[in-house]
Design a protein around this motif. Structure first.
Motif, mmCIF file in Angstrom:
data_model
loop_
_atom_site.group_PDB
_atom_site.id
_atom_site.type_symbol
_atom_site.label_atom_id
_atom_site.label_comp_id
_atom_site.label_asym_id
_atom_site.label_seq_id
_atom_site.Cartn_x
_atom_site.Cartn_y
_atom_site.Cartn_z
ATOM 1 N N UNK B 20 -3.130 13.947 14.696
ATOM 2 C CA UNK B 20 -2.141 12.951 15.126
ATOM 3 C C UNK B 20 -2.801 11.997 16.123
ATOM 4 N N UNK B 21 -2.467 10.761 16.234
ATOM 5 C CA UNK B 21 -1.304 10.136 15.610
ATOM 6 C C UNK B 21 -1.593 9.492 14.254
ATOM 7 N N UNK B 22 -2.755 9.762 13.659
ATOM 8 C CA UNK B 22 -3.100 9.052 12.413
ATOM 9 C C UNK B 22 -2.044 9.302 11.317
ATOM 10 N N UNK B 23 -1.657 10.556 11.059
ATOM 11 C CA UNK B 23 -0.659 10.758 9.997
ATOM 12 C C UNK B 23 0.652 10.009 10.264
ATOM 13 N N UNK B 24 1.080 10.023 11.535
ATOM 14 C CA UNK B 24 2.350 9.328 11.851
ATOM 15 C C UNK B 24 2.209 7.832 11.601
ATOM 16 N N UNK B 25 1.056 7.287 11.953
ATOM 17 C CA UNK B 25 0.849 5.847 11.752
ATOM 18 C C UNK B 25 0.784 5.528 10.258
ATOM 19 N N UNK B 26 0.067 6.373 9.509
ATOM 20 C CA UNK B 26 -0.040 6.154 8.057
ATOM 21 C C UNK B 26 1.358 6.204 7.422
ATOM 22 N N UNK B 27 2.147 7.212 7.838
ATOM 23 C CA UNK B 27 3.498 7.342 7.272
ATOM 24 C C UNK B 27 4.344 6.133 7.629
ATOM 25 N N UNK B 28 4.220 5.689 8.867
ATOM 26 C CA UNK B 28 5.019 4.542 9.299
ATOM 27 C C UNK B 28 4.638 3.291 8.510
ATOM 28 N N UNK B 29 3.359 3.045 8.404
ATOM 29 C CA UNK B 29 2.909 1.839 7.696
ATOM 30 C C UNK B 29 3.329 1.901 6.223
ATOM 31 N N UNK B 30 3.116 3.052 5.617
ATOM 32 C CA UNK B 30 3.454 3.192 4.195
ATOM 33 C C UNK B 30 4.955 3.028 3.953
ATOM 34 N N UNK B 31 5.757 3.725 4.750
ATOM 35 C CA UNK B 31 7.206 3.653 4.520
ATOM 36 C C UNK B 31 7.757 2.270 4.870
ATOM 37 N N UNK B 32 7.169 1.634 5.882
ATOM 38 C CA UNK B 32 7.627 0.272 6.194
ATOM 39 C C UNK B 32 7.275 -0.690 5.059
ATOM 40 N N UNK B 33 6.123 -0.475 4.451
ATOM 41 C CA UNK B 33 5.741 -1.328 3.316
ATOM 42 C C UNK B 33 6.721 -1.126 2.158
ATOM 43 N N UNK B 34 7.063 0.131 1.895
ATOM 44 C CA UNK B 34 8.029 0.398 0.827
ATOM 45 C C UNK B 34 9.398 -0.161 1.205
ATOM 46 N N UNK B 35 9.736 0.006 2.468
ATOM 47 C CA UNK B 35 11.002 -0.550 2.951
ATOM 48 C C UNK B 35 11.053 -2.048 2.683
ATOM 49 N N UNK B 36 9.992 -2.726 3.065
ATOM 50 C CA UNK B 36 10.035 -4.190 2.962
ATOM 51 C C UNK B 36 10.041 -4.649 1.497
ATOM 52 N N UNK B 37 9.231 -3.972 0.687
ATOM 53 C CA UNK B 37 9.194 -4.348 -0.742
ATOM 54 C C UNK B 37 10.557 -4.076 -1.388
ATOM 55 N N UNK B 38 11.120 -2.906 -1.112
ATOM 56 C CA UNK B 38 12.411 -2.587 -1.729
ATOM 57 C C UNK B 38 13.530 -3.442 -1.132
ATOM 58 N N UNK B 39 13.409 -3.773 0.139
ATOM 59 C CA UNK B 39 14.386 -4.673 0.762
ATOM 60 C C UNK B 39 14.390 -6.019 0.050
ATOM 61 N N UNK B 40 13.187 -6.509 -0.218
ATOM 62 C CA UNK B 40 13.084 -7.796 -0.903
ATOM 63 C C UNK B 40 13.670 -7.712 -2.316
ATOM 64 N N UNK B 41 13.384 -6.641 -2.996
ATOM 65 C CA UNK B 41 13.872 -6.500 -4.377
ATOM 66 C C UNK B 41 15.392 -6.347 -4.413
ATOM 67 N N UNK B 42 15.926 -5.473 -3.582
ATOM 68 C CA UNK B 42 17.344 -5.130 -3.707
ATOM 69 C C UNK B 42 18.275 -5.887 -2.762
ATOM 70 N N UNK B 43 17.862 -6.069 -1.514
ATOM 71 C CA UNK B 43 18.840 -6.505 -0.509
ATOM 72 C C UNK B 43 18.671 -7.935 -0.001
ATOM 73 N N UNK B 44 17.486 -8.345 0.264
ATOM 74 C CA UNK B 44 17.222 -9.598 0.979
ATOM 75 C C UNK B 44 17.987 -10.783 0.376
ATOM 76 N N UNK B 45 18.720 -11.552 1.230
ATOM 77 C CA UNK B 45 19.443 -12.724 0.723
ATOM 78 C C UNK B 45 18.516 -13.798 0.140
#
Lengths: 392, 470
Positions: B20-45
């Protein structure tokens, strides 16, 4: 064996207990105190600033147009198709920024490029072009009103609040009410834009067609597209960006800008206060997204007015503009009575449903004549007038 | 005997591939990337599907959260076998289980709410039925129906996990799946329906003109107490219940309720204790707004309106849930070195501080990258949508994908399981009554009350000092 057994304090036990107590004590205080009547002692006391904006003899408001659009179904269908109420209004592909790419795919730059060379003098041609490229151009109307203020010396001052949406419709309305000639004759001292919404602002070339030099007051918070549109519409006069707060204009008249987010990606609204001699305060609004009660409360806190009386209202109150409803609107209907308004000249985004609820609640709503495509007599329609301190 | 997923979460060991903290950072970056991509696809106005209308996107976001809870907490991954859960690649598991959760979500919304309930029970769950109202547009028919569905979801998102976390699945804890899952589902759905009728139905009843006096209580009974007729008053405390359940389950490790040795007493105290803590949060967060923005004014709009402020209470509570889940999922519930109450206190303080920073960051920047509007109180803007959307992604990542790729899942050995249980029991056992503990509790309570009043005194100054929205 803990040290308690020896009659001494165990540090570990103490800290364990202290951690539990701290969490419990905080939660206990939060639960018992936070919504108790005692909490009110912590709230800031309202100190009235009592700013003096002067006084005027009377004002008269002419409703140039309150019908911002003619079909709720078409408007909301477009909004739904484009992605809802948070979508940037310049991307809807509504006139005058239609570019032929379809719903929700437009942009200011692509749209204005089609008509910029025609603004503000050849609006018929500009509208003819945009009609072919836009979604539901026939649905566009607009909101605008003329305010005539008589000062204490008997001089007349004229102001426009907003310039509507459709070039075609607004030009017809301006001609119907003689606004075109007033602008040509430079009788109208200034144009106040309440906010950047399509139905209040996008018809601004119609005003500039007749007076491109008119001083224009816009609320702080315009997006870059809106600021560019002021220039692209052929305006040659002064643009005053009004910062949030009170902005005295002439004795008895001040505007007030509220820094608030609004649907369709708009920010900030400017509303107008008039202090009418021996009557009280009159509020004139475009959409009043901040709510009429916030507007009234702000007046109470910020300015002094005749008889300490909130006397009248004119304009859109943004309650059920799409004939939609929400229980929070009932909060407004139930609360408005205690502010004691004597004359309510609401229309436009107040919504017909809300006006009916106002009437049922016994509020003094001024009826209209339902002419020039206004739908019902329950509130002031197109071409109707209302006076505050003057009979119309 | 073939094993299914029951106990899978407890019996898996997530081994970080790097310190740690490498795994936490990797998880954060990865999930935020998925969040943003999926946000753009599904939610973003500004994006592709633009479901953030807002209520349609909001409804699917909230119900998706519940689908994840149902699949993992109530049905324990049934019908998937333990061997499949242990051996499949996390990407495959994540894809299969996520797709299933979305499929159930779709069937629930379209099949249960819109078709069944909307056609044979309450018309307002079906947009087509609402379209028969004079003057209503299709847009608002869809929005109203979505609003009703998402209000139901708010309640279910509290009660579904509460039956597992607080009530410990009784009386079905010994039952096999899917019997256990179905029983808990029926029970929590029944309770959700009861709570819905008592808290949200009147909100829907006065949405129509004239008020539906004969089918709902109008004006609603909470009007005087809450200073509004809006159901947001209930959304507020119910969201606080949801957040509290997850606090208890994650960073509080079911403390303090697990100190109660008698089972039935522990379960009852936990269920109602969560509600009590939630109400404390509910009242405090409302008071916090009064302290910073002044007293609420009924009938106004935006940040001065009581209905919006109650809603914002729920929004603020969810801002707290985000760092709490991150600490639990990706930071191994740090710290663990102290006694249980001290660990819990430290985690609580850390997550509150992180929530405040997240809140400031969100309102200062979200309009730039989420396609939302700047400002606190846009009437069509709900920070619960992006925050719960992110939480959903974390749940899918943590529950379905074993935190891949920064962690590797290995089953715990029987010795490891026993050691863990012994450690937990030892932590509980060391908290026993003694004069030192009593002095500590007394001093702690006094400090807690002092902290509260210091916070009350400091909040207006803090708010005036920090410019969140420029």
């Amino acid at each position: 064996m803990s040290s308690d057994d020896k009659g001494k304090i165990s540090r570990r036990d103490f800290f364990r207990g202290a951690a539990m107590g701290a969490l419990g004590g905080t939660a206990l205080a939060m639960g018992l105190y936070s919504y108790s009547p005692w909490r009110k002692a912590h709230l800031p006391k309202i100190e009235r600033k009592m700013a003096d904006i002067g006084v005027c003899k009377n004002i008269k408001v002419t409703n140039i147009s309150e019908t911002s659009w003619f079909s709720n179904a078409d408007l909301m269908g477009d909004i739904k198709g484009a992605g809802g109420l948070l979508v940037n209004q310049y991307s809807y592909n509504w006139p005058p920024f239609g570019d032929g790419t379809g719903l929700g795919k437009g942009s200011y730059d692509k749209g204005i490029a089609k008509i910029k060379h025609l603004l503000p003098h050849d609006l018929d041609e500009a509208w003819a072009i945009t009609e072919k490229l836009s979604m539901h151009p026939e649905n566009a109307g607009g909101f605008a009103c003329l305010i005539e203020l008589e000062d204490m010396q008997g001089r007349q001052h004229k102001y426009l609040l907003d310039s509507g949406w459709s070039f075609k419709w607004m030009d017809e309305c301006f001609q119907r009410e003689g606004i075109d000639q007033m602008l040509r004759d430079r009788e109208i001292e200034a144009l106040f834009i309440s906010h950047e919404h399509f139905d209040h602002f996008w018809g601004i070339p119609v005003t500039y067609k007749y007076d491109p030099t008119i001083t224009t007051y816009v609320p702080d918070g315009f997006y870059p597209e809106g600021i560019k549109f002021l220039k692209d519409s052929g305006h040659k006069g002064q643009v005053v960006t009004v910062k949030p707060g009170l902005n005295p204009v002439v004795p008895g008249f001040a505007s007030f800008v509220f820094a608030i987010p609004i649907i369709c990606r708009v920010y900030g609204e400017q509303s107008l206060y008039f202090n009418v001699k021996d009557l009280g305060l009159v509020s004139v609004t475009g959409c009043c997204h901040q709510s009429i009660i916030q507007f009234a409360e702000t007046a109470y806190q910020e300015i002094q007015y005749e008889k300490d009386q909130l006397y009248g209202v004119y304009g859109g109150l943004h309650i059920s503009p799409f004939e939609d409803w929400d229980p929070k609107y009932d909060d407004l209907v139930l609360s408005l009575g205690k502010y004691g308004f004597q004359k309510i000249g609401c229309n436009h985004c107040t919504g017909i449903l809300c006006a009916k609820k106002f009437v049922e609640a016994g509020y003094p709503v001024v009826k209209g004549t339902a002419r020039h495509r206004s739908k019902e007599t329950v509130y002031l329609g197109n071409g109707d007038q209302i006076g505050f301190g003057i009979e119309v | 005997m073939e094993r299914f997923g029951a106990g899978y979460l407890e019996e898996r060991k997530l081994v970080p591939r790097w310190p740690q903290p490498i795994p936490a950072i990797v998880a954060l970056v990865l999930t935020l990337a998925i969040f943003y991509a999926s946000w753009w696809i599904f939610q973003d106005p500004r994006g592709w599907m633009r479901m953030y209308t807002p209520y349609v996107g909001y409804m699917y976001t909230r119900w998706w959260l519940i689908m994840l809870i149902w699949m993992v907490y109530i049905f324990n991954y049934w019908p998937f076998k333990r061997s499949w859960l242990q051996k499949s690649h996390p990407l495959l598991k994540g894809a299969v289980l996520t797709l299933i959760s979305v499929a159930i979500l779709y069937v629930l919304i379209k099949g249960f709410f819109e078709t069944l309930l909307g056609n044979f029970g309450l018309a307002y769950f079906n947009p087509d039925q609402l379209m028969r109202l004079p003057g209503i547009t299709e847009f608002f028919a869809i929005e109203y129906a979505a609003l009703a569905c998402l209000m139901f979801a708010a309640i279910a998102s509290w009660l579904s996990p509460a039956w597992v976390v607080a009530c410990e699945e009784v009386p079905w804890q010994g039952m096999k799946q899917p019997g256990k899952g179905i029983s808990i589902l029926v029970m929590t759905f029944f309770l959700s329906t009861l709570v819905y009728f008592m808290t949200m139905h009147s909100h829907m009843g006065i949405l129509y003109y004239p008020w539906q006096y004969f089918t709902s209580i109008a004006p609603p009974y909470w009007e005087r107490f809450a200073d509004t007729v809006s159901g947001n008053f209930h959304v507020s405390w119910i969201m606080c219940c949801t957040v509290t359940v997850w606090m208890v389950e994650t960073i509080w490790e079911r403390f303090p309720f697990k100190l109660i040795k008698t089972g039935w007493r522990r379960r009852i105290v936990a269920f109602f204790g969560i509600i009590a803590i939630a109400f404390a949060l509910h009242f405090f967060l409302y008071f916090a707004q009064e302290l910073t923005w002044g007293g609420a004014i009924r009938g106004t709009r935006r940040d001065a309106a009581p209905d919006w402020r109650w809603l914002h209470v729920g929004e603020m509570a969810v801002f707290w849930l985000v760092p709490a889940l991150f600490l639990n999922f990706y930071c191994n519930n740090w710290p663990k070195r102290f006694s249980l109450p001290v660990n819990v206190l430290v985690r609580t303080v850390i997550t509150i501080a992180a929530a405040a920073l997240l809140y400031i960051f969100y309102y200062a920047t979200s309009h730039v990258f989420l396609g939302t509007q700047k400002g606190f109180s846009h009437p069509q803007q709900f920070p619960m949508i992006p925050t719960i959307w992110l939480i959903n992604i974390w749940l899918a990542h943590h529950w379905f994908m074993d935190n891949w790729p920064a962690w590797k899942m290995v089953p715990k050995t029987a010795d490891e399981m026993a050691e863990e249980q012994a450690l937990e029991q030892a932590q509980i056992d060391e908290i026993r009554w003694s004069p030192s503990l009593g002095w500590g509790v007394g001093a702690g309570v006094a400090c807690g009350i002092l902290i509260y009043f210091v916070a009350v005194g400091v909040l207006p100054w803090v708010y005036d000092t920090i410019t969140i929205i420029r």
